[in-house]
Design an enzyme around this catalytic site. Structure first.
Site, PDB file in Angstrom:
ATOM      1  N   ASP A 156     -11.277  -6.489   9.452  1.00 56.98           N
ATOM      2  CA  ASP A 156     -11.253  -7.924   9.661  1.00 56.98           C
ATOM      3  C   ASP A 156     -12.473  -8.384  10.449  1.00 56.98           C
ATOM      4  O   ASP A 156     -13.159  -9.332  10.050  1.00 56.98           O
ATOM      5  CB  ASP A 156      -9.957  -8.345  10.363  1.00 56.98           C
ATOM      6  CG  ASP A 156      -9.587  -7.420  11.516  1.00 56.98           C
ATOM      7  OD1 ASP A 156     -10.395  -6.540  11.853  1.00 56.98           O
ATOM      8  OD2 ASP A 156      -8.494  -7.592  12.090  1.00 56.98           O
ATOM      9  N   ASP A 161       0.820  -1.210   0.000  1.00 57.16           N
ATOM     10  CA  ASP A 161       0.000   0.000   0.000  1.00 57.16           C
ATOM     11  C   ASP A 161       0.853   1.260   0.000  1.00 57.16           C
ATOM     12  O   ASP A 161       0.371   2.342  -0.314  1.00 57.16           O
ATOM     13  CB  ASP A 161      -0.923   0.000   1.222  1.00 57.16           C
ATOM     14  CG  ASP A 161      -2.125   0.902   1.020  1.00 57.16           C
ATOM     15  OD1 ASP A 161      -2.532   1.080  -0.136  1.00 57.16           O
ATOM     16  OD2 ASP A 161      -2.641   1.424   2.012  1.00 57.16           O
TER      17      ASP A 161
END
Length: 762
Positions: free
Chosen positions: A470, A180
């Site tokens: 998550d 990223d």
């Protein structure tokens, strides 16, 4: 977002379509195959002992609430407002206790049998080597910041994944890395590691290497002794691999980022730096892997974790394939374990008791939570498909309604839609002879604007809109009717690095708590998932416990302030030692801490580990959770935005651990972050309150006051001073990073002065 794909071994990454038995070819009935997993509940006596202990704590909390309601206030001249605040806080604690009792009511563990993972139409006579058509696995690794997550850390993670034991691994395992931060250094390091992997992977499999991350293997084993021809061969190979790894480390460490941008690929990196950084890493890897290898199983890994058990995938397959119904295992989560973990968990972030007690209890409901790393997902579940889905239409024509729905959900890439169709309807994928032919397609589906107007990030893939995606993604999978399983193996499947030091630990807890708070106040609340979807009620309660961690902050902070407030204002919020009701809070204090202590003993942990985790719970609640609560409150009012904060990884994996200079890694460190201000202030306030109260007792000024504070208030303040002792030491004796900065002390002192002034006016 730079995305790099690597094959698990030299050669092409041809895929087979996945498993599935052909059934019995003759009329003779075959014996049932040996089980791949075994469900082992906790023994009845032990289970009921824990249930009764939890209920005893809950009943004492309810008794304390009844005492509050019956007495109404602290007595003649007492402030009823103080008792009302205590009542509200204790009601919250009782609700949390009830949720915990529910979550831990039916603990279960699963034992895997990888030796029984045999060929299609398995029979007892089939050898364990005949694995048959096991499904392919796409392994997805995420990194974000080359400074906090050094490239060599990611390289070791990838090398350990490529060396996993799996039948026909070169065809069935593929590894994807998304950066990223779009670092040229990370990409260069992976290119260098590809050549090393060609020798490292065969070496690991030839000699049965247990730990397949090179940094860990070579740091934990000295040069082996040679005692014969076979040993001599191993010694030669070991020495060669050690030299090659040292060369790899030097090449990676000596690389300059600016030279990479100037020579060989500068334009490529400039393009990604300007465009792709905005992409969401896990979603991108899911789409890219779908158009390239499209494995039905995906393993999600953080860049700082490595494979500690080379048979981890085989253990996972036992749980993914070992149930009669696929709904029983939408994903398989490995508990987080840490290498070189500090003894007795001084920062309370190793979470062993959480996985062994809480998550094992949740397994008896709908399954373990998705922890963000070390998790095997069915791609079908990630795509938002409910279990046992049977498509009403399977037309092969582009104009069919099924294809229109695919375009709506997955976007306008025909290749991606075709791969999704194969996954959703369990169709065989065409083997990929040359993945380079899909590079352009992969670039297209990884574009920043690809998911606009699609279901990506909401109903498909990892869920957007939270710092703890998550938990949110796992909840969405559970809400579709899937179950999950906690995979406990010996040795542990994966190992990672736990943050050390006060700033790193509290930053991590603040990030988690911020994301959890956002989920609670959003339309993704688990209560709504239970009401309108298929999330089970007790699973919803378990989610509320974890998501409600930051909501404990205002209640614990208020309760922690009651003791100093009552001492400074000559009041009480607890019964006196001479009163009948005093036995209730005393019994509650003893029983709760005994119950919590016995949980740690049952998990094989030490008394010191229990104390460290207990005190860190108090510190985290007042610091990280309090700031997270305020952050989300300000965001909901439109006054601020949440920012993702990367936690620094253990740089020993990158051989950059030369700056230890005798430091104590288990000792609390501080900096000028705002997260330290609330705890410092509360520690100061309790010291002031105890000092003032002791002076009143010594000089007799508290005599004759009917509602003067008693031993209960002094015990509360003293207990908090013990819990906050790392901060007390940082205030008084700490130097350097072990001392609290003056800027934090001054701000905390100002808060204490304001509170004392408020107390004088009351």
């Amino acid at each position: 977002m730079a995305v790099v794909a690597a094959a698990a071994a030299t050669g092409s990454t041809t895929r087979s379509g996945g498993g599935g038995g052909e059934g019995t070819r003759s009329g003779r009935k075959k014996p049932p195959p040996p089980p791949l997993q075994e469900r082992v509940p906790l023994g009845r006596r032990a289970a009921w002992a824990w249930r009764l202990a939890g209920l005893a704590v809950l009943l004492l909390l309810l008794a304390l609430l009844a005492l509050r309601l019956l007495r109404h206030h602290g007595g003649a001249g007492g402030d009823a407002g103080v008792w009302r605040v205590a009542l509200v806080c204790e009601a919250w604690f009782a609700a949390l206790c009830a949720l915990n009792v529910s979550a831990k009511w039916s603990p279960v563990r699963f034992v895997t049998r990888p030796e029984n993972l045999v060929a299609e139409g398995r029979t007892p006579s089939t050898t364990a080597a005949e694995y048959g058509e096991l499904p392919a696995v796409d392994m997805l690794v995420t990194t974000a910041d080359p400074a906090l997550e050094p490239p060599l850390v990611t390289v070791n993670t990838v090398l350990s994944l490529l060396a996993l034991d799996y039948p026909r691994a070169g065809e069935r395992l593929a590894c994807y890395v998304s950066d990223d931060g779009c670092s040229p250094l990370t990409c260069h390091a992976l290119r260098e590691a590809a050549g090393f992997a060609a020798a490292w992977v065969p070496f690991c499999r030839r000699y049965g290497v247990a730990v397949r991350a090179p940094f860990r293997y070579f740091s934990s084993s000295s040069s082996p002794e040679s005692g014969g021809p076979a040993d001599r061969k191993f010694l030669d190979d070991w020495t060669f691999m050690k030299d090659e790894y040292d060369k790899l480390v030097r090449r990676i460490k000596n690389t300059d980022e600016r030279s990479l941008l100037r020579h060989g690929g500068g334009e490529f990196f400039a393009e990604f730096l300007n465009v792709e950084r905005r992409n969401h890493p896990t979603i991108v890897k899911t789409r890219v892997s779908a158009v390239m290898t499209n494995a039905p199983i995906m393993l999600n890994m953080d860049c700082d974790m490595f494979v500690n058990n080379p048979q981890a995938v085989l253990h996972a397959m036992c749980l993914l394939l070992g149930f009669d119904d696929e709904a029983s295992s939408g994903f398989v989560q490995a508990p987080q374990r840490f290498y070189d973990a500090l003894k007795d968990d001084p920062f309370g972030n190793q979470m062993e008791c959480f996985f062994k007690r809480f998550i094992s209890g949740v397994q008896g409901v709908q399954g373990a939570f998705y922890a963000g790393t070390g998790c095997f997902h069915r791609r079908k579940a990630v795509y938002g498909v409910p279990p046992n889905f049977n498509g009403a239409e399977r037309e092969d024509t582009i104009g069919s309604s099924s294809y229109k729905e695919l375009h709506t959900r997955f976007g306008n890439s025909e290749e991606l839609n075709e791969s999704a169709r194969n996954i959703i309807w369990d169709l065989s994928s065409k083997p990929m002879v040359d993945i380079s032919s899909r590079i352009e397609v992969a670039k297209a589906v990884s574009a920043c604007n690809y998911d606009i107007g699609t279901c990506w990030g909401q109903e498909v893939g990892w869920v957007y809109g939270s710092l703890t995606e998550d938990i949110l993604t796992g909840q969405r999978i559970h809400a579709m009717g899937w179950r999950s399983v906690l995979m406990v193996t010996e040795p542990p499947a994966f190992m990672g690095s736990a943050p050390i030091g006060g700033p790193a630990c509290l930053t991590q807890f603040k990030r988690w708590a911020t994301g959890q708070s956002e989920i609670i106040i959003s339309r993704n609340n688990p209560i709504l998932a239970t009401m309108f979807k298929r999330l089970k009620f007790r699973q919803c309660l378990a989610y509320l416990i974890v998501l409600g961690w930051p909501l404990r902050a205002p209640f614990e902070l208020c309760y922690g302030l009651l003791g100093p407030y009552c001492i400074l204002t000559n009041q009480s919020f607890l019964p006196k030692a001479s009163e009948d009701g005093f036995s209730v809070p005393l019994a509650l204090f003893i029983s709760y801490n005994t119950y919590n202590f016995m949980e740690y003993m049952a998990c094989g942990l030490s008394a010191r580990a229990w104390w460290n985790n207990h005190r860190m719970q108090r510190i985290i609640s007042v610091s990280a959770w309090t700031l997270a609560f305020l952050t989300v409150l300000l965001k909901s009012l439109g006054l601020s935005e949440t920012v993702f904060e990367v936690t620094g990884k253990d740089k020993s994996m990158s051989d950059d651990d030369d700056n230890t200079d005798g430091a104590d890694p288990g000792r609390f460190t501080f900096d000028s972050l705002p997260v330290f201000i609330p705890v410092t202030a509360l520690a100061m306030l309790n010291i002031v309150a105890v000092t003032v109260g002791a002076c009143r007792v010594a000089f007799g000024t508290a005599e004759g006051v009917p509602c003067a504070p008693g031993i209960g208030e002094f015990m509360c303040c003293g207990w908090l001073v013990l819990c906050f002792f790392p901060f007390v030491r940082g205030i008084v004796w700490g130097k350097g990073s072990y001392g609290i900065p003056w800027s934090v002390k001054l701000k905390a002192s100002l808060l204490v002065a304001m509170f004392v002034t408020f107390c004088k006016r009351n």
